[in-house]
Each structure stands twice: as structure tokens, then as C-alpha cells.
Scaffold this motif. Structure first.
Motif, short mmCIF file in Angstrom:
data_model
loop_
_atom_site.label_atom_id
_atom_site.label_comp_id
_atom_site.label_asym_id
_atom_site.label_seq_id
_atom_site.Cartn_x
_atom_site.Cartn_y
_atom_site.Cartn_z
N PRO A 221 -33.38 50.52 57.80
CA PRO A 221 -32.82 50.36 56.79
C PRO A 221 -32.17 49.88 56.51
CG PRO A 221 -32.38 52.86 56.84
CD PRO A 221 -33.16 52.22 58.35
N CYS A 222 -31.80 48.43 55.66
CA CYS A 222 -31.33 47.37 55.76
C CYS A 222 -30.23 47.37 54.40
CB CYS A 222 -31.19 46.58 56.39
SG CYS A 222 -30.21 45.19 57.05
N ALA A 223 -28.77 46.88 54.16
CA ALA A 223 -28.37 46.91 53.10
C ALA A 223 -28.38 45.42 52.79
CB ALA A 223 -26.60 47.19 52.88
N VAL A 224 -28.35 44.87 51.80
CA VAL A 224 -27.78 43.73 51.14
C VAL A 224 -26.81 43.03 50.66
CG1 VAL A 224 -29.07 41.88 49.43
CG2 VAL A 224 -30.89 43.49 50.49
N VAL A 225 -26.61 41.92 50.76
CA VAL A 225 -25.17 41.96 49.96
C VAL A 225 -25.35 41.05 48.79
CG1 VAL A 225 -22.94 40.22 50.29
CG2 VAL A 225 -23.59 41.36 51.96
N GLY A 226 -25.27 41.22 48.01
CA GLY A 226 -25.42 40.81 46.01
C GLY A 226 -24.02 39.92 45.68
N GLU A 227 -24.11 39.66 44.34
CA GLU A 227 -23.18 38.80 43.74
C GLU A 227 -21.98 39.99 44.20
OE1 GLU A 227 -23.55 37.38 39.76
OE2 GLU A 227 -25.52 35.48 41.23
N ALA A 228 -21.91 40.90 43.56
CA ALA A 228 -21.25 42.17 43.36
C ALA A 228 -20.49 42.20 44.84
CB ALA A 228 -21.89 43.85 43.35
#
Length: 338
Positions: A221-228
Motif C-alpha cells: 500500500p502507498c499513500a498519495v500527496v494531494g492538494e490538502a
């Protein structure tokens, strides 16, 4: 033991520094994974309350603005938030492997909880050695955190991030007969183009290598960096260049090196599913088994201390040496130091 296990790996942006929203998000993904037929669902590294990206972007003094909030939004291993997740696992009859920042007093650890489909906490383990600047935030684990657990789904283990670049740690895990491994990662979007060692290419290769070396299924599993995330951690254009949007590269690998699930776009949030056919483990080990027929223990051996490192230990009559002294079987003389 099931011969085929349906597994899931989450790729999503955390609810940054907000434990309550994070718990709701995790419970939502647990339900979604179960609805997709998964028997086990895995989450990224410190998904609650998110990875502390400030440590890679500026001086420690600047980053102190996040510290108290981060600690206050970290979970304990046995509190109400863990109870909610365990209840969700039981309600959906699904194993959960959750990456979270574990709070113990005012110290936090990069932890992973393994919860079974009955809602029982099988284990909570801590990252043995936080990587580079992570050591400015987190404490260390000990040998008891290197373990594989017998479950109804098979033998399950977990490591965080760059632990997959530690050869001795990996060999210890392989020796325990792991069948399903969870490799939890943050997003691969920091220092893009400037630090290849932090790239998705290198670290997914490490995950793939783990699968092939250990002949085990690997959920990554891998996280994402979004605008938040960018808005929270990046107060300058330079920092936005250092921590870019995206970075989600979740994958599921077979024990012989096959990619078992189509990847999502790196900015996309969702769940990867794959069916793990345990017959593939036997086939893979028939060729390469570094802790079995392909080993040479007469040439190489690993020394491993699996004991828990207690900060404070109380002496008592249960201690053999103390008992012998108290019963007069051993006498202390002046100058004894051991």
C-alpha cells in the motif's frame, strides 16, 4: 489454511493530522475492501495521522509547529481509536494491517497493527530504525518487532518503508516462513528528480526484491500527496517543488515476481485487489529458498535478538540470580559487579 486469499492494498491521501477523520477514512476503506471480496486489507505507512513531510522540507525549528498536533493525533495501540478499527474488522470479517503513528506518552513510533477478522489484535510492531530525518520524530523498535504471525489466512508479517533495504532484517523475516507480507510506504513524491534513492522506481524494486527473495506475496500500500497535503506542508513554491502532488505507486506482487494488480494513476485514490494462490509459493521456493535448500548455514549465519527491550526492569524472586542470592546458594563478596 486457505489456498487462495483475496487481498487488498490501499492507495490514498491521509486525513492529515486529524485522527478522527482518519479513523472514519480507514473504516470506509475496510468496508470497501470487504465488499470487493478481500480477506485482508493493508494501509500505507503511518496512514494515521499521515506521514510528517515537514521533516524533509525545512529546518527543525520551522517544523516544530506541527509536533504537538502530530503527537495529539497519533493513536495508542489499545485505545478507543484502535477499538473502532478492530470492531470494523470484525463487522466485515476481514484482516486489517494498518500503518499508524503510535503514541506512548509523548513518544511516537512508526507502527503497524495486524488485526484478524474477529477483531482481535494479533500484533502491533514498530519500525526498528526510523530512516534519516524520521529519527527527529519517532522512537525505535526492538527485536520483538521483527516477527511473523500464524493466522487463519497464513503466516503474515509486515515492515515499513526502507526496512525493505535492510538485508539482515529481511533474512530474519524470511526465516519465519512468511506467506503474506505487508510493505507499507508513504508517497514517492519528495525530491523527485533529485534523489533517486527516494523514487518509486527504486523502492518498488525493493518491494519486488522482497517478494522474490522471500518467496512471499507482498502487499505494498502507498499513500498519495494531494492538494490538502501540499497546502498543509508547503508554504513556499520551493517546497511545492520539493513535495509534489501524487506519489501513489501501490502494488501487489507474487512470490515469483509477478505484478498481480493493475496500478492506479499516481494521483488516484482507491484499492488494488489480487487473488493470492499459495501454490505459487511452493513453485517459487522450489527454485530459490535462501533460508532452506538454497542456504549455506555452515558458511553464513544470522545472529538475531528477538527479545523486547524493556527500559525499566524490576528485580524479583522470579529472577534466577536474585533467587539464588536470597536463598544463600550464591554469595556476593565485596567487589562483585556482575
Amino acid at each position: 489454511m486457505a489456498k487462495v486469499v483475496r487481498a487488498a492494498a490501499v492507495q490514498a491521501e491521509p486525513k492529515w493530522l486529524d485522527i478522527d477523520e482518519g479513523i472514519d477514512q480507514v473504516i470506509g476503506y475496510i468496508g470497501e475492501a470487504a465488499a470487493g471480496g478481500a480477506q485482508i486489507v493493508s494501509f500505507p505507512e503511518v496512514f494515521i495521522p499521515g506521514y510528517p513531510w515537514w521533516i524533509w522540507l525545512d529546518a527543525p525549528a520551522w517544523g516544530m509547529q506541527f509536533v504537538s498536533r502530530y503527537i495529539q493525533n497519533s493513536m495508542t495501540r489499545d485505545g478507543e481509536h484502535m477499538t473502532r478499527i478492530a470492531e470494523a474488522a470484525a463487522a466485515n470479517d476481514i484482516f486489517v494491517v494498518l500503518g499508524f503513528s503510535e503514541r506512548s506518552g509523548s513518544t511516537v513510533y512508526m507502527s503497524q497493527a495486524i488485526i484478524n477478522g474477529s477483531g482481535e489484535i494479533v500484533a502491533v510492531r514498530r519500525k526498528l530504525k526510523p530512516t534519516h530525518v524520521e529519527r527527529s520524530v519517532y522512537g525505535e523498535g526492538d527485536g520483538s518487532d521483527i516477527a511473523v504471525h500464524d493466522t487463519d489466512l497464513g503466516k503474515i508479517g509486515a515492515l515499513n518503508c526502507a526496512e525493505h533495504l535492510q538485508p539482515l532484517t529481511k533474512y530474519a523475516m524470511y526465516s519465519m516462513g512468511e506467506q503474506i507480507h505487508v510493505a507499507s510506504w508513504p508517497s514517492f513524491s519528495v525530491y523527485r528528480g533529485a534523489a533517486q534513492a527516494l523514487s518509486a522506481e527504486v523502492n518498488n524494486a525493493a518491494t519486488l526484491t522482497y517478494a522474490v527473495e522471500g518467496q512471499t506475496f507482498v502487499l505494498a500500500p502507498c499513500a498519495v500527496v494531494g492538494e490538502a497535503g501540499q497546502d498543509l506542508f508547503c508554504d513556499t513554491d520551493l517546497k511545492r517543488q520539493l513535495l509534489q502532488l501524487g506519489g501513489g505507486f501501490a502494488q501487489i506482487y507474487g512470490p515469483e515476481g509477478s505484478a498481480l494488480a493493475p496500478q492506479l494513476a499516481e494521483t488516484e485514490e482507491g484499492i488494488l485487489f489480487a487473488d493470492l494462490d499459495f501454490d505459487l509459493i511452493d513453485i517459487a521456493k522450489h527454485a530459490y529458498d535462501p533460508v532452506g535448500h538454497y542456504s549455506r548455514p555452515d558458511v553464513f549465519q544470522l545472529l538475531f535478538n528477538p527479545r523486547k527491550n524493556e527500559r525499566v526492569s524490576a528485580f524479583g524472586t522470579s529472577d534466577p540470580l536474585v533467587r539464588d542470592i536470597m536463598t544463600g546458594q550464591v554469595a556476593l563478596t565485596e567487589g562483585d559487579t556482575d
